[in-house]
Design an enzyme around this catalytic site. Structure first.
Site, PDB file in Angstrom:
ATOM      1  CG  ASP A  33     -87.822 -11.027 -30.496  1.00 46.89           C
ATOM      2  OD1 ASP A  33     -87.304 -11.576 -29.504  1.00 46.89           O
ATOM      3  OD2 ASP A  33     -87.413 -11.190 -31.656  1.00 46.89           O
ATOM      4  CB  ALA A  82     -90.848 -15.943 -33.077  1.00 49.40           C
ATOM      5  CG  ASP A 126     -82.666 -24.498 -47.466  1.00 50.63           C
ATOM      6  OD1 ASP A 126     -82.535 -24.460 -46.225  1.00 50.63           O
ATOM      7  OD2 ASP A 126     -81.740 -24.243 -48.261  1.00 50.63           O
ATOM      8  CE  LYS A 157     -88.591 -22.644 -39.204  1.00 51.54           C
ATOM      9  NZ  LYS A 157     -89.154 -21.367 -38.680  1.00 51.54           N
ATOM     10  N   PRO A 208     -63.150 -22.374 -37.085  1.00 55.38           N
ATOM     11  CG  PRO A 208     -64.843 -22.467 -35.460  1.00 55.38           C
ATOM     12  CD  PRO A 208     -63.962 -21.520 -36.200  1.00 55.38           C
ATOM     13  NE  ARG A 217     -75.812 -25.902 -44.724  1.00 53.14           N
ATOM     14  CZ  ARG A 217     -75.514 -27.204 -44.755  1.00 53.14           C
ATOM     15  NH1 ARG A 217     -75.221 -27.789 -45.909  1.00 53.14           N
ATOM     16  NH2 ARG A 217     -75.511 -27.917 -43.654  1.00 53.14           N
TER      17      ARG A 217
HETATM   18  P1  NAD Z   1     -82.596 -15.535 -35.171  1.00 49.63           P
HETATM   19  O1  NAD Z   1     -82.205 -16.641 -34.259  1.00 49.63           O
HETATM   20  O2  NAD Z   1     -81.572 -14.516 -35.560  1.00 49.63           O
HETATM   21  O3  NAD Z   1     -83.839 -14.734 -34.552  1.00 49.63           O
HETATM   22  C1  NAD Z   1     -84.918 -15.372 -33.940  1.00 49.63           C
HETATM   23  C2  NAD Z   1     -85.708 -14.312 -33.172  1.00 49.63           C
HETATM   24  O4  NAD Z   1     -86.859 -14.961 -32.590  1.00 49.63           O
HETATM   25  C3  NAD Z   1     -84.932 -13.672 -32.010  1.00 49.63           C
HETATM   26  O5  NAD Z   1     -85.137 -12.280 -32.007  1.00 49.63           O
HETATM   27  C4  NAD Z   1     -85.532 -14.315 -30.771  1.00 49.63           C
HETATM   28  O6  NAD Z   1     -85.485 -13.478 -29.624  1.00 49.63           O
HETATM   29  C5  NAD Z   1     -86.960 -14.568 -31.229  1.00 49.63           C
HETATM   30  N1  NAD Z   1     -87.611 -15.666 -30.488  1.00 49.63           N
HETATM   31  C6  NAD Z   1     -87.107 -16.909 -30.260  1.00 49.63           C
HETATM   32  N2  NAD Z   1     -87.978 -17.628 -29.519  1.00 49.63           N
HETATM   33  C7  NAD Z   1     -89.045 -16.825 -29.297  1.00 49.63           C
HETATM   34  C8  NAD Z   1     -90.270 -17.006 -28.601  1.00 49.63           C
HETATM   35  N3  NAD Z   1     -90.550 -18.161 -27.979  1.00 49.63           N
HETATM   36  N4  NAD Z   1     -91.147 -15.981 -28.565  1.00 49.63           N
HETATM   37  C9  NAD Z   1     -90.864 -14.799 -29.165  1.00 49.63           C
HETATM   38  N5  NAD Z   1     -89.706 -14.569 -29.831  1.00 49.63           N
HETATM   39  C10 NAD Z   1     -88.807 -15.579 -29.901  1.00 49.63           C
HETATM   40  O7  NAD Z   1     -83.210 -16.258 -36.456  1.00 49.63           O
HETATM   41  P2  NAD Z   1     -83.140 -15.833 -38.002  1.00 49.63           P
HETATM   42  O8  NAD Z   1     -81.912 -16.376 -38.593  1.00 49.63           O
HETATM   43  O9  NAD Z   1     -83.472 -14.412 -38.112  1.00 49.63           O
HETATM   44  O10 NAD Z   1     -84.360 -16.711 -38.548  1.00 49.63           O
HETATM   45  C11 NAD Z   1     -85.672 -16.203 -38.542  1.00 49.63           C
HETATM   46  C12 NAD Z   1     -86.618 -17.240 -39.129  1.00 49.63           C
HETATM   47  O11 NAD Z   1     -86.198 -17.547 -40.460  1.00 49.63           O
HETATM   48  C13 NAD Z   1     -86.624 -18.561 -38.378  1.00 49.63           C
HETATM   49  O12 NAD Z   1     -87.938 -19.038 -38.331  1.00 49.63           O
HETATM   50  C14 NAD Z   1     -85.739 -19.487 -39.220  1.00 49.63           C
HETATM   51  O13 NAD Z   1     -86.148 -20.815 -39.084  1.00 49.63           O
HETATM   52  C15 NAD Z   1     -86.010 -18.953 -40.609  1.00 49.63           C
HETATM   53  N6  NAD Z   1     -84.930 -19.104 -41.601  1.00 49.63           N
HETATM   54  C16 NAD Z   1     -83.659 -18.693 -41.317  1.00 49.63           C
HETATM   55  C17 NAD Z   1     -82.677 -18.777 -42.311  1.00 49.63           C
HETATM   56  C18 NAD Z   1     -81.260 -18.319 -42.047  1.00 49.63           C
HETATM   57  O14 NAD Z   1     -80.387 -18.542 -42.887  1.00 49.63           O
HETATM   58  N7  NAD Z   1     -80.964 -17.660 -40.948  1.00 49.63           N
HETATM   59  C19 NAD Z   1     -82.994 -19.290 -43.570  1.00 49.63           C
HETATM   60  C20 NAD Z   1     -84.316 -19.725 -43.813  1.00 49.63           C
HETATM   61  C21 NAD Z   1     -85.261 -19.604 -42.820  1.00 49.63           C
HETATM   62  O1  DAU Z   2     -80.734 -23.315 -44.896  1.00 44.13           O
HETATM   63  C1  DAU Z   2     -81.409 -22.448 -44.040  1.00 44.13           C
HETATM   64  C2  DAU Z   2     -80.845 -22.582 -42.646  1.00 44.13           C
HETATM   65  O2  DAU Z   2     -79.548 -22.005 -42.677  1.00 44.13           O
HETATM   66  C3  DAU Z   2     -81.704 -21.915 -41.589  1.00 44.13           C
HETATM   67  O3  DAU Z   2     -82.938 -22.577 -41.522  1.00 44.13           O
HETATM   68  C4  DAU Z   2     -81.020 -21.938 -40.225  1.00 44.13           C
HETATM   69  O4  DAU Z   2     -81.782 -21.212 -39.279  1.00 44.13           O
HETATM   70  C5  DAU Z   2     -79.652 -21.303 -40.357  1.00 44.13           C
HETATM   71  O5  DAU Z   2     -78.971 -21.375 -39.125  1.00 44.13           O
HETATM   72  C6  DAU Z   2     -78.846 -21.986 -41.454  1.00 44.13           C
HETATM   73  O6  DAU Z   2     -78.491 -23.337 -41.062  1.00 44.13           O
HETATM   74  P1  DAU Z   2     -77.034 -23.952 -41.346  1.00 44.13           P
HETATM   75  O7  DAU Z   2     -76.798 -25.040 -40.407  1.00 44.13           O
HETATM   76  O8  DAU Z   2     -76.843 -24.222 -42.789  1.00 44.13           O
HETATM   77  O9  DAU Z   2     -76.139 -22.633 -40.995  1.00 44.13           O
HETATM   78  P2  DAU Z   2     -74.791 -22.458 -40.144  1.00 44.13           P
HETATM   79  O10 DAU Z   2     -74.349 -21.043 -40.348  1.00 44.13           O
HETATM   80  O11 DAU Z   2     -74.911 -22.967 -38.759  1.00 44.13           O
HETATM   81  O12 DAU Z   2     -73.775 -23.409 -40.913  1.00 44.13           O
HETATM   82  C7  DAU Z   2     -73.527 -23.262 -42.304  1.00 44.13           C
HETATM   83  C8  DAU Z   2     -72.536 -24.352 -42.703  1.00 44.13           C
HETATM   84  O13 DAU Z   2     -71.272 -24.091 -42.097  1.00 44.13           O
HETATM   85  C9  DAU Z   2     -72.942 -25.732 -42.246  1.00 44.13           C
HETATM   86  O14 DAU Z   2     -72.573 -26.687 -43.238  1.00 44.13           O
HETATM   87  C10 DAU Z   2     -72.114 -25.973 -40.983  1.00 44.13           C
HETATM   88  C11 DAU Z   2     -70.856 -25.171 -41.256  1.00 44.13           C
HETATM   89  N1  DAU Z   2     -70.206 -24.585 -40.059  1.00 44.13           N
HETATM   90  C12 DAU Z   2     -70.966 -23.830 -39.217  1.00 44.13           C
HETATM   91  C13 DAU Z   2     -70.411 -23.267 -38.093  1.00 44.13           C
HETATM   92  C14 DAU Z   2     -71.256 -22.454 -37.148  1.00 44.13           C
HETATM   93  C15 DAU Z   2     -68.839 -24.747 -39.844  1.00 44.13           C
HETATM   94  O15 DAU Z   2     -68.141 -25.412 -40.636  1.00 44.13           O
HETATM   95  N2  DAU Z   2     -68.297 -24.178 -38.730  1.00 44.13           N
HETATM   96  C16 DAU Z   2     -69.019 -23.456 -37.842  1.00 44.13           C
HETATM   97  O16 DAU Z   2     -68.450 -22.991 -36.832  1.00 44.13           O
END
Ligand code: NAD
Ligand code: DAU
Length: 342
Positions: A33, A82, A126, A157, A208, A217
């Site tokens: 990382d 990552a 997704d 992605k 917000p 979602r």
């Molecule tokens: P996150 O932003 O919390 O973590 C990302 C991590 O990747 C961090 O530790 C960051 O330091 C590291 N990173 C970023 N750029 C890098 C690079 N160039 N080299 C090495 N490390 C790097 O993300 P997350 O929410 O844990 O998501 C992880 C994975 O899952 C992502 O690929 C995201 O697209 C996917 N995903 C997330 C969600 C969600 O709801 N959070 C849902 C479905 C898929």
């Molecule tokens: O569906 C999987 C994805 O879910 C992942 O691939 C992404 O990495 C992850 O960030 C997430 O994306 P979303 O855009 O759905 O998540 P987020 O938490 O940013 O927002 C969730 C919903 O809430 C979206 O409809 C936007 C809304 N939102 C978000 C923020 C940050 C608000 O209304 N206010 C806010 O301040």
């Protein structure tokens, strides 16, 4: 099995490392990382001293470094978490999303190919399917739903997913891809909806909500995502995509109100702010394939998972209070403050 986990200092990657070390103590994990704003080494503190765990600070865009690491460590399996992961940041500055999410993925796969890894797993989302209309609750995302992205994040992605499939077909790289819905749980960076609302509500700050808050979602507790990836690594078929989701669709506004209720905070903290550009309406995963093929089902109901999550943020204030100082404050001001875009 020697598993190389990228992005393991972030939200899902760290939860995956904890899950794997607990479930498969016979395996070893090397976490790579580069510790962007979203990566926190303190998260991995509980496992740092474990013999079968090691950490290397490296950027997946560093081709030479990555090849050198593969040469030295010879992983059996690569799981690529990552990524730049926040949609709003991708709207502000797409470039780094293309570099990490696409180029970084290709570098990892080149190394995986050169060193003959047995499985390259791409953690996708997704969001690559775009969104579903609000007035068609009968529609879901299937693995063969066409990719149809909305934001620079989801486009990066989807590009990576196409490359992964190309490496499989062209070079025979043994790949799998998982596409999961929205995760929530411990260690999520407080820029994302659920932890942001918890942190703001605890500080009696405005909550917000973009637009009317009616966007939907499909929420999944992070450990259920980790369980699914673990199953795919061990039992999934090479060259396949697996959707992951628990049929838990909720409107944003209802999530925010639920958090207010749980914390005993008034709804008048809620502020309807300018909508996200290109805001996806509804996500809804059909997880039928992973259920039928691998027997996966989620363990945690949303009502339990959200309580566990809120309690975790109450018990770990030091973790997130550290994170929301410094640079994050500047980001927050820009995005949400006076004159900000939302
Ligand atoms: P996150 O932003 O919390 O973590 C990302 C991590 O990747 C961090 O530790 C960051 O330091 C590291 N990173 C970023 N750029 C890098 C690079 N160039 N080299 C090495 N490390 C790097 O993300 P997350 O929410 O844990 O998501 C992880 C994975 O899952 C992502 O690929 C995201 O697209 C996917 N995903 C997330 C969600 C969600 O709801 N959070 C849902 C479905 C898929
Ligand atoms: O569906 C999987 C994805 O879910 C992942 O691939 C992404 O990495 C992850 O960030 C997430 O994306 P979303 O855009 O759905 O998540 P987020 O938490 O940013 O927002 C969730 C919903 O809430 C979206 O409809 C936007 C809304 N939102 C978000 C923020 C940050 C608000 O209304 N206010 C806010 O301040």
């Amino acid at each position: 099995m020697k598993i190389l986990v990228t992005g393991g200092a972030g939200f899902i990657g760290s939860n995956f490392i904890f899950y794997e070390l607990e479930k498969h103590p016979e395996d070893s994990i090397l976490c790579v990382d580069c510790l962007t704003y979203a990566g926190n080494l303190s998260t991995l503190e509980p496992v740092m001293e474990q013999e079968n765990f090691s950490f290397v600070k490296m950027d997946i865009r560093d081709r030479e470094g990555i090849f050198d690491l593969f040469e030295k460590t010879r992983p059996d399996v690569v799981v690529n978490f990552a990524a730049e992961s926040h949609v709003d940041r991708s709207i502000e500055n797409p470039q780094v999303f293309l570099e990490t999410n696409i180029i970084g993925t290709s570098i990892l796969m080149d190394a995986a190919k050169a060193y003959g890894v047995k499985r390259y797993h791409q953690v996708s989302t997704d969001e690559v399917y775009g969104d579903l209309p609000m007035d068609r609750p009968d529609l879901f995302f299937y693995e063969d739903t066409p990719l149809h992205t909305s934001s620079p994040y989801s486009s990066s992605k989807a590009s990576a997913d196409l490359l992964v499939m190309a490496y499989h077909r062209t070079y025979g790289l043994p790949v799998t891809i998982s596409r999961c819905s929205n995760n929530y749980g411990p260690y999520q960076f407080p820029e994302k909806l659920i932890p942001l609302m918890i942190a703001n509500a605890l500080a009696d700050k405005p909550l917000p909500v973009y637009g009317e808050g009616l966007n939907i979602r499909d929420w999944l507790y992070v450990q259920d995502h980790c369980k699914a990836i673990d199953l795919i690594l061990r039992k999934g078929r090479v060259g396949e995509v697996y959707n992951i989701g628990g049929h838990n669709e909720m409107r944003n506004i209802d999530i925010v109100k639920l958090i207010c209720d749980e914390l005993g905070k008034p709804y008048d903290l809620i502020r309807h702010v300018e909508d996200r550009k290109g805001h996806d309406q509804r996500y809804a995963i059909d997880p039928g394939k992973i259920h039928k093929e691998l027997g996966w089902l989620p363990d945690t109901k949303f009502a339990d998972g959200i309580r566990l999550t809120i309690q975790w943020y109450l018990d770990h204030k030091d973790w997130w209070e550290n994170i929301i100082s410094g640079d994050y404050q500047k980001y927050y001001e820009k995005m949400y403050g006076e004159g900000g875009i939302h």
